[in-house]
Design a protein around this motif. Structure first.
Motif, PDB file in Angstrom:
ATOM      1  N   SER A  20     -51.480 -24.335  46.928  1.00  0.00           N
ATOM      2  CA  SER A  20     -51.255 -24.004  48.327  1.00  0.00           C
ATOM      3  C   SER A  20     -49.775 -24.022  48.665  1.00  0.00           C
ATOM      4  O   SER A  20     -48.997 -24.708  48.025  1.00  0.00           O
ATOM      5  N   ASP A  21     -49.412 -23.245  49.699  1.00  0.00           N
ATOM      6  CA  ASP A  21     -48.032 -23.349  50.177  1.00  0.00           C
ATOM      7  C   ASP A  21     -47.903 -24.441  51.238  1.00  0.00           C
ATOM      8  O   ASP A  21     -46.810 -24.746  51.694  1.00  0.00           O
ATOM      9  N   GLY A  22     -49.027 -25.044  51.619  1.00  0.00           N
ATOM     10  CA  GLY A  22     -49.001 -26.164  52.567  1.00  0.00           C
ATOM     11  C   GLY A  22     -49.543 -27.426  51.917  1.00  0.00           C
ATOM     12  O   GLY A  22     -49.292 -27.677  50.734  1.00  0.00           O
ATOM     13  N   PRO A  48     -49.698 -28.827  45.992  1.00  0.00           N
ATOM     14  CA  PRO A  48     -49.347 -28.434  47.355  1.00  0.00           C
ATOM     15  C   PRO A  48     -47.891 -27.990  47.452  1.00  0.00           C
ATOM     16  O   PRO A  48     -47.125 -28.155  46.489  1.00  0.00           O
ATOM     17  N   PHE A  49     -47.547 -27.442  48.589  1.00  0.00           N
ATOM     18  CA  PHE A  49     -46.160 -27.062  48.901  1.00  0.00           C
ATOM     19  C   PHE A  49     -45.533 -26.123  47.869  1.00  0.00           C
ATOM     20  O   PHE A  49     -44.365 -26.226  47.538  1.00  0.00           O
ATOM     21  N   ILE A  50     -46.326 -25.213  47.339  1.00  0.00           N
ATOM     22  CA  ILE A  50     -45.797 -24.188  46.417  1.00  0.00           C
ATOM     23  C   ILE A  50     -45.242 -23.059  47.280  1.00  0.00           C
ATOM     24  O   ILE A  50     -45.953 -22.118  47.638  1.00  0.00           O
ATOM     25  N   ASP A  51     -43.974 -23.184  47.649  1.00  0.00           N
ATOM     26  CA  ASP A  51     -43.419 -22.243  48.626  1.00  0.00           C
ATOM     27  C   ASP A  51     -42.162 -21.512  48.139  1.00  0.00           C
ATOM     28  O   ASP A  51     -41.476 -20.855  48.915  1.00  0.00           O
ATOM     29  N   THR A  52     -41.879 -21.631  46.851  1.00  0.00           N
ATOM     30  CA  THR A  52     -40.773 -20.840  46.285  1.00  0.00           C
ATOM     31  C   THR A  52     -41.248 -20.225  44.967  1.00  0.00           C
ATOM     32  O   THR A  52     -42.235 -20.689  44.374  1.00  0.00           O
ATOM     33  N   LEU A  53     -40.533 -19.198  44.513  1.00  0.00           N
ATOM     34  CA  LEU A  53     -40.898 -18.568  43.244  1.00  0.00           C
ATOM     35  C   LEU A  53     -40.817 -19.568  42.098  1.00  0.00           C
ATOM     36  O   LEU A  53     -41.662 -19.576  41.199  1.00  0.00           O
ATOM     37  N   GLU A  54     -39.803 -20.436  42.156  1.00  0.00           N
ATOM     38  CA  GLU A  54     -39.622 -21.425  41.101  1.00  0.00           C
ATOM     39  C   GLU A  54     -40.847 -22.333  41.006  1.00  0.00           C
ATOM     40  O   GLU A  54     -41.373 -22.603  39.922  1.00  0.00           O
ATOM     41  N   LYS A  55     -41.299 -22.795  42.163  1.00  0.00           N
ATOM     42  CA  LYS A  55     -42.481 -23.659  42.158  1.00  0.00           C
ATOM     43  C   LYS A  55     -43.729 -22.892  41.709  1.00  0.00           C
ATOM     44  O   LYS A  55     -44.618 -23.455  41.079  1.00  0.00           O
ATOM     45  N   ALA A  56     -43.778 -21.620  42.046  1.00  0.00           N
ATOM     46  CA  ALA A  56     -44.932 -20.816  41.636  1.00  0.00           C
ATOM     47  C   ALA A  56     -44.971 -20.683  40.104  1.00  0.00           C
ATOM     48  O   ALA A  56     -46.035 -20.826  39.482  1.00  0.00           O
ATOM     49  N   TYR A  57     -43.792 -20.451  39.510  1.00  0.00           N
ATOM     50  CA  TYR A  57     -43.739 -20.367  38.037  1.00  0.00           C
ATOM     51  C   TYR A  57     -44.102 -21.713  37.413  1.00  0.00           C
ATOM     52  O   TYR A  57     -44.758 -21.778  36.368  1.00  0.00           O
ATOM     53  N   ASP A  58     -43.688 -22.779  38.064  1.00  0.00           N
ATOM     54  CA  ASP A  58     -44.008 -24.113  37.582  1.00  0.00           C
ATOM     55  C   ASP A  58     -45.524 -24.348  37.636  1.00  0.00           C
ATOM     56  O   ASP A  58     -46.117 -24.934  36.729  1.00  0.00           O
ATOM     57  N   ALA A  59     -46.144 -23.879  38.707  1.00  0.00           N
ATOM     58  CA  ALA A  59     -47.600 -24.006  38.843  1.00  0.00           C
ATOM     59  C   ALA A  59     -48.300 -23.260  37.714  1.00  0.00           C
ATOM     60  O   ALA A  59     -49.238 -23.774  37.084  1.00  0.00           O
ATOM     61  N   VAL A  81     -50.171 -17.451  50.688  1.00  0.00           N
ATOM     62  CA  VAL A  81     -50.169 -16.308  51.585  1.00  0.00           C
ATOM     63  C   VAL A  81     -49.171 -15.240  51.148  1.00  0.00           C
ATOM     64  O   VAL A  81     -49.492 -14.066  51.086  1.00  0.00           O
ATOM     65  N   LYS A  82     -47.966 -15.676  50.814  1.00  0.00           N
ATOM     66  CA  LYS A  82     -46.931 -14.691  50.482  1.00  0.00           C
ATOM     67  C   LYS A  82     -47.307 -13.912  49.233  1.00  0.00           C
ATOM     68  O   LYS A  82     -47.663 -14.494  48.202  1.00  0.00           O
ATOM     69  N   ALA A  83     -47.198 -12.598  49.340  1.00  0.00           N
ATOM     70  CA  ALA A  83     -47.651 -11.707  48.273  1.00  0.00           C
ATOM     71  C   ALA A  83     -46.937 -11.995  46.951  1.00  0.00           C
ATOM     72  O   ALA A  83     -47.571 -11.968  45.888  1.00  0.00           O
ATOM     73  N   ASP A  84     -45.628 -12.294  47.019  1.00  0.00           N
ATOM     74  CA  ASP A  84     -44.885 -12.485  45.766  1.00  0.00           C
ATOM     75  C   ASP A  84     -45.328 -13.768  45.048  1.00  0.00           C
ATOM     76  O   ASP A  84     -45.497 -13.786  43.828  1.00  0.00           O
ATOM     77  N   LEU A  85     -45.576 -14.842  45.825  1.00  0.00           N
ATOM     78  CA  LEU A  85     -46.014 -16.093  45.202  1.00  0.00           C
ATOM     79  C   LEU A  85     -47.424 -15.943  44.644  1.00  0.00           C
ATOM     80  O   LEU A  85     -47.738 -16.367  43.532  1.00  0.00           O
TER      81      LEU A  85
END
Lengths: 282, 282
Positions: A20-22, A48-59, A81-85
């Motif tokens: 989630s981004d929250g 939680p709080f996956i709100d940057t590309l870096e964190k998304a790659y980490d996930a 929510v964000k399409a890129d993430l």
């Protein structure tokens, strides 16, 4: 399921990620309601709080690692929510269950408005009237637990009655916390049975009283955990109390149900149904 | 959303049905997690125990009536498993959101087992170890509310500390009820600040202490509702207590957060994250 400790189940069969981004609460609540349908252990990891590309790659890295470790692809419940993430996480080796795209987007179309998730606003629950109602209800239910107070019983939405350990306290708290319902509870004790009457203060509130009963065998078990070997916990005494309580509830025309094989959620659902608390939209 | 009483929202915009062959809890929990994304009022109607064709037709009739009344099609969250019942309800004029077919079926394939819903077994939550843990945790948290008891603090998963009315009690109960976490809570009172130390019994459990703070203005507001015009509620006093409490938590190296704009759910999520209660699979 949340705490997969049930001894009859095999070791964790599958890893589940809540991304989630929250806070991840939506992904988690949603995922739980789906996963409870399966009698399997799940190892659950919240991201939680996956709100940057870096964190998304980490996930993605964590999901892929777990896939290798388990030898099975993890299940990923996502509310990104964000399409890129979302696009990044979707490329992981997990099985992607996307709450936003599957249900929220069609609903946005249907309702003609954007969801708070989409517009990136954290819906500030803590400021809402509903939330204040819930906190107020929790305080009310705590103050009116176990017949502690007769004050403001007129404000109660429901008054639960039943013998000691029939499930009144957890049910009251659940009703308050989950639904903002002011639930008082009152024990039925041997003195009430001898007088053959409901506790005096309750008579005027009969329309909002709801009774809980329980199988004497189960009651004895529960009471024995608390006071082993006591008269209080003796099967014979439990039989007596339950019989008296059920007789009283029938005589007084009080609606009641058995809590024996029911969860708090199921008891609460039934009470809502029976009491029809319209102003809480149920 | 559950109690759509927030004054800033327009009148109920849409009717939502939760249709289930059981209690409807799954449909409802799931539906709530989706609907909370929308800042709209929803009129919510539960139709539980829809387990015959007759009841299914009756459900369709109610959904269609509401469509005519509202002039807008209702939203229907459904967990009907039987194909014949599901097929009937799907023909209503509502917008059908089908939990079973959308997520549970793909998961059945993925996991290689049938869901309890599909095999028609009501997952008997009340008998599971997880459920017993939750009840035990609720009892523990009640017994350890507001520093009532030092007994068995060693068994606590977390000990919340903070000044009076900083949100400790509802958070403790939520952690217990939702996650089966034994959460004790302990007030920080002026005597502690004068001594300049944590309450004595807590020192040995520092690794599981978590602090809650709150903006003095908000605290004064909350306390004034309880004891209007008291010294206890005075802004100056609230400022003093909060300043002392935060200083103490910093000095003692206690993790803490502000509860000011957070909901119980968000506070609990953060605590889980910080405390990392691994044995609860978080």
């Amino acid at each position: 399921m949340r705490d997969p400790a049930s001894s009859s189940l095999p070791a964790a069969e599958r890893t589940v990620f809540f991304v989630s981004d929250g806070t991840g609460i939506t992904a988690e609540t949603f995922g739980h309601s789906v996963l409870t349908q399966f009698e399997l252990r799940f190892k659950q990891i919240r991201l939680p709080f996956i709100d940057t590309l870096e964190k998304a790659y980490d996930a993605v890295r964590r999901i892929n690692e777990s896939c290798v470790q388990d030898g099975k692809r993890p299940i990923v419940f996502s509310t990104l929510v964000k399409a890129d993430l979302s696009a990044v996480v979707r490329r992981s080796s997990g099985m992607h269950m996307d709450l936003i795209h599957t249900f929220v987007e069609p609903l946005e179309q249907e309702l003609g408005i954007k969801s708070s998730h989409t517009i990136g606003r954290s819906h500030n629950i803590a400021d809402s009237d509903e939330y204040k109602n819930r906190i107020e209800a929790i305080n009310f239910s705590l103050a009116h637990d176990d017949g502690q107070s007769d004050k403001n019983l007129a404000l109660a939405d429901v008054i639960l009655v039943g013998v000691s350990r029939s499930g009144k306290t957890p049910t009251s708290l659940y009703l308050a916390m989950q639904y903002g319902i002011k639930a008082a509870n009152y024990p039925l004790i041997p003195e009430d049975f001898q007088r053959g009457k409901l506790p005096g203060t309750l008579a005027q509130y009969k329309n909002k009283i709801f009774g809980l009963s329980i199988a004497p065998e189960r009651l004895a078990e529960v009471r024995n955990e608390r006071r082993p070997g006591s008269k209080y916990a003796a099967l014979e005494n439990c039989r007596y109390e339950i019989n008296e309580a059920e007789t009283m509830m029938r005589r007084e025309g009080i609606r009641w149900m058995s809590s024996t094989t029911k969860s708090i959620e199921e008891i609460a659902a039934t009470i809502l149904q029976e009491i029809r608390l319209e102003r809480h939209s149920y």
